[in-house]
Design a protein around this motif. Structure first.
Motif, PDB file in Angstrom:
ATOM      1  N   ALA A  76       8.554   5.193   2.350  1.00 37.17           N
ATOM      2  CA  ALA A  76       8.757   4.403   1.027  1.00 37.17           C
ATOM      3  C   ALA A  76       9.686   5.254   0.263  1.00 37.17           C
ATOM      4  O   ALA A  76      10.695   4.836  -0.316  1.00 37.17           O
ATOM      5  N   LEU A  77       9.141   6.431   0.052  1.00 35.18           N
ATOM      6  CA  LEU A  77       9.870   7.482  -0.721  1.00 35.18           C
ATOM      7  C   LEU A  77      11.226   7.928  -0.258  1.00 35.18           C
ATOM      8  O   LEU A  77      12.599   7.886  -1.085  1.00 35.18           O
ATOM      9  N   THR A  78      11.336   7.953   0.995  1.00 29.75           N
ATOM     10  CA  THR A  78      12.575   8.493   1.729  1.00 29.75           C
ATOM     11  C   THR A  78      13.676   7.025   1.726  1.00 29.75           C
ATOM     12  O   THR A  78      14.807   7.515   1.323  1.00 29.75           O
ATOM     13  N   GLU A  79      13.024   5.952   1.804  1.00 26.96           N
ATOM     14  CA  GLU A  79      14.107   4.821   1.715  1.00 26.96           C
ATOM     15  C   GLU A  79      14.655   4.562   0.242  1.00 26.96           C
ATOM     16  O   GLU A  79      15.818   4.360   0.069  1.00 26.96           O
ATOM     17  N   ALA A  80      13.645   4.797  -0.783  1.00 25.59           N
ATOM     18  CA  ALA A  80      14.117   4.631  -2.015  1.00 25.59           C
ATOM     19  C   ALA A  80      14.870   5.558  -2.616  1.00 25.59           C
ATOM     20  O   ALA A  80      16.093   5.683  -3.468  1.00 25.59           O
ATOM     21  N   PHE A  81      14.897   7.120  -2.005  1.00 29.73           N
ATOM     22  CA  PHE A  81      15.841   8.058  -2.529  1.00 29.73           C
ATOM     23  C   PHE A  81      17.135   7.826  -1.974  1.00 29.73           C
ATOM     24  O   PHE A  81      18.118   7.944  -2.700  1.00 29.73           O
ATOM     25  N   LEU A  82      17.412   7.135  -0.776  1.00 32.30           N
ATOM     26  CA  LEU A  82      18.516   6.744  -0.101  1.00 32.30           C
ATOM     27  C   LEU A  82      19.330   5.699  -0.816  1.00 32.30           C
ATOM     28  O   LEU A  82      20.618   5.907  -1.011  1.00 32.30           O
ATOM     29  N   GLU A  91       0.693  -1.134  -0.024  1.00 27.70           N
ATOM     30  CA  GLU A  91      -0.012   0.007  -0.043  1.00 27.70           C
ATOM     31  C   GLU A  91       0.853   1.339   0.229  1.00 27.70           C
ATOM     32  O   GLU A  91       0.493   2.284  -0.732  1.00 27.70           O
ATOM     33  N   ALA A  92       2.082   1.172   0.765  1.00 28.71           N
ATOM     34  CA  ALA A  92       2.764   2.463   1.052  1.00 28.71           C
ATOM     35  C   ALA A  92       3.591   2.683  -0.376  1.00 28.71           C
ATOM     36  O   ALA A  92       3.726   3.734  -1.011  1.00 28.71           O
ATOM     37  N   ARG A  93       3.831   1.668  -1.150  1.00 29.06           N
ATOM     38  CA  ARG A  93       4.738   1.603  -2.252  1.00 29.06           C
ATOM     39  C   ARG A  93       3.585   2.136  -3.637  1.00 29.06           C
ATOM     40  O   ARG A  93       4.058   2.975  -4.330  1.00 29.06           O
ATOM     41  N   ASP A  96      13.114  16.874  -2.909  1.00 30.03           N
ATOM     42  CA  ASP A  96      12.696  18.000  -2.042  1.00 30.03           C
ATOM     43  C   ASP A  96      11.386  17.937  -2.185  1.00 30.03           C
ATOM     44  O   ASP A  96      10.764  18.310  -0.831  1.00 30.03           O
ATOM     45  N   TRP A  97      10.654  17.959  -3.391  1.00 32.22           N
ATOM     46  CA  TRP A  97       9.204  18.302  -3.242  1.00 32.22           C
ATOM     47  C   TRP A  97       8.443  17.065  -2.644  1.00 32.22           C
ATOM     48  O   TRP A  97       7.606  17.144  -2.043  1.00 32.22           O
ATOM     49  N   LEU A  98       8.733  15.787  -2.943  1.00 34.63           N
ATOM     50  CA  LEU A  98       8.175  14.801  -2.699  1.00 34.63           C
ATOM     51  C   LEU A  98       8.104  14.454  -1.114  1.00 34.63           C
ATOM     52  O   LEU A  98       7.256  14.149  -0.589  1.00 34.63           O
ATOM     53  N   LEU A  99       9.263  14.544  -0.676  1.00 35.55           N
ATOM     54  CA  LEU A  99       9.541  14.466   0.667  1.00 35.55           C
ATOM     55  C   LEU A  99       8.743  15.372   1.633  1.00 35.55           C
ATOM     56  O   LEU A  99       8.569  15.361   2.740  1.00 35.55           O
ATOM     57  N   GLN A 100       8.295  16.554   1.254  1.00 33.26           N
ATOM     58  CA  GLN A 100       7.471  17.485   1.942  1.00 33.26           C
ATOM     59  C   GLN A 100       6.037  17.261   1.454  1.00 33.26           C
ATOM     60  O   GLN A 100       5.210  17.560   2.520  1.00 33.26           O
ATOM     61  N   SER A 101       5.588  16.631   0.303  1.00 36.17           N
ATOM     62  CA  SER A 101       4.088  16.562   0.189  1.00 36.17           C
ATOM     63  C   SER A 101       3.744  15.176   0.599  1.00 36.17           C
ATOM     64  O   SER A 101       2.469  15.157   0.926  1.00 36.17           O
ATOM     65  N   ALA A 102       4.606  14.145   0.625  1.00 36.21           N
ATOM     66  CA  ALA A 102       4.075  12.903   1.002  1.00 36.21           C
ATOM     67  C   ALA A 102       3.919  12.602   2.545  1.00 36.21           C
ATOM     68  O   ALA A 102       4.930  13.318   3.289  1.00 36.21           O
ATOM     69  N   ASP A 132      12.515  -2.053  -5.824  1.00 36.48           N
ATOM     70  CA  ASP A 132      11.160  -2.306  -6.007  1.00 36.48           C
ATOM     71  C   ASP A 132      10.483  -1.231  -6.960  1.00 36.48           C
ATOM     72  O   ASP A 132      11.561  -0.602  -7.585  1.00 36.48           O
ATOM     73  N   GLU A 133       9.338  -1.016  -6.996  1.00 34.95           N
ATOM     74  CA  GLU A 133       8.750  -0.171  -8.275  1.00 34.95           C
ATOM     75  C   GLU A 133       8.879   1.105  -7.883  1.00 34.95           C
ATOM     76  O   GLU A 133       8.941   2.169  -8.866  1.00 34.95           O
ATOM     77  N   VAL A 134       9.087   1.722  -6.606  1.00 32.07           N
ATOM     78  CA  VAL A 134       9.356   3.074  -6.398  1.00 32.07           C
ATOM     79  C   VAL A 134      10.779   3.269  -6.918  1.00 32.07           C
ATOM     80  O   VAL A 134      10.812   4.426  -7.373  1.00 32.07           O
ATOM     81  N   ASP A 135      11.761   2.596  -6.682  1.00 34.86           N
ATOM     82  CA  ASP A 135      13.111   2.682  -7.238  1.00 34.86           C
ATOM     83  C   ASP A 135      13.092   2.685  -8.657  1.00 34.86           C
ATOM     84  O   ASP A 135      13.814   3.794  -9.259  1.00 34.86           O
ATOM     85  N   LEU A 136      12.023   2.087  -9.169  1.00 36.99           N
ATOM     86  CA  LEU A 136      12.203   1.773 -10.608  1.00 36.99           C
ATOM     87  C   LEU A 136      11.567   3.352 -11.085  1.00 36.99           C
ATOM     88  O   LEU A 136      12.089   3.870 -12.164  1.00 36.99           O
TER      89      LEU A 136
END
Length: 234
Positions: free
Chosen positions: A219-225, A4-6, A206-212, A183-187
């Protein structure tokens, strides 16, 4: 991280891509001549473009096991260095037998000089639109492509989708480039990095980590890292 998070993280990425494109198209059309009408016709004459409010609605909560943009496409910002082009993507994500699957179809139309001795449909010898596309996929079950990968394609859709009229006639099976994705977020982040480099990648981060919020933000933070680990610092 839960499916669900992804899934929710993907909707935020599609939302950012449309916001990133909207501002660019508005600004670029003020500064230069409108994008060649042949390119607009090639994209918009054959595909259903998602309206801005439809892209915004993607981030609203859903509990289904499918996230499918097809047959619609999202108009996105063209790749850096080819600002005269038009670009779009569509995707399908689904959950089946305890696994999630994702395919992202990206395509760009650009104007090129025609082959020597050829003319346009209207009889002129002017520049002509061409299309090339790429399919980003999660691992295929029980196949030789059991890894995250990218392949060329001639359409914006799954097997059986008609080829884009202006597509370059390349193989749709090879090369099959492996991608540094878990995973699909990394993709999806690999797509952003491929199109816009680390400059665009950092804007997206920067935009996504503020809006999500909530699990999608994790999930986004882990993928960006994970993807940032491949950034070679001088």
């Amino acid at each position: 991280m839960s499916w669900e998070a992804r899934r929710k993280a993907l909707t935020h990425i599609w939302h950012w891509l449309h916001v990133y494109a909207q501002g660019w198209y508005e600004d670029s059309n003020k500064k230069r001549k409108a994008i060649d009408k042949k390119l607009d016709d090639a994209l918009e004459g054959k595909h259903s473009i998602m309206a801005w409010h439809e892209v915004d609605d993607l981030t609203k909560s859903r509990s289904v096991d499918v996230l499918d943009l097809q047959p619609q496409v999202i108009k996105i910002r063209p790749p850096k260095g080819d600002e005269g082009a038009v670009a779009a993507l569509t995707s399908t994500w689904w959950r089946e037998a305890g696994r999630t699957h994702c395919r992202i179809y990206y395509g760009v139309w650009s104007m090129v000089d025609p082959l020597s001795g050829t003319v346009c449909e209207d009889g002129s010898a002017g520049r002509v639109p061409v299309f090339w596309g790429y399919r980003f996929e999660t691992p295929e079950r029980g196949s030789n492509h059991a890894y995250h990968h990218c392949q060329p394609c001639r359409s914006l859709g799954p097997k059986g989708t008609a080829s884009v009229l202006e597509s370059i006639q390349v193989s749709e099976r090879y090369p099959t480039w492996p991608l540094a994705a878990k995973d699909e977020v990394d993709l999806a982040l690999c797509l952003i990095l491929a199109l816009y480099g680390f400059d665009g990648f950092e804007l997206a981060r920067d935009w996504l980590l503020q809006s999500a919020k909530g699990p999608a933000a994790i999930a986004l933070t882990e993928a960006f890292l994970r993807i940032e680990d491949f950034h070679i610092q001088e």
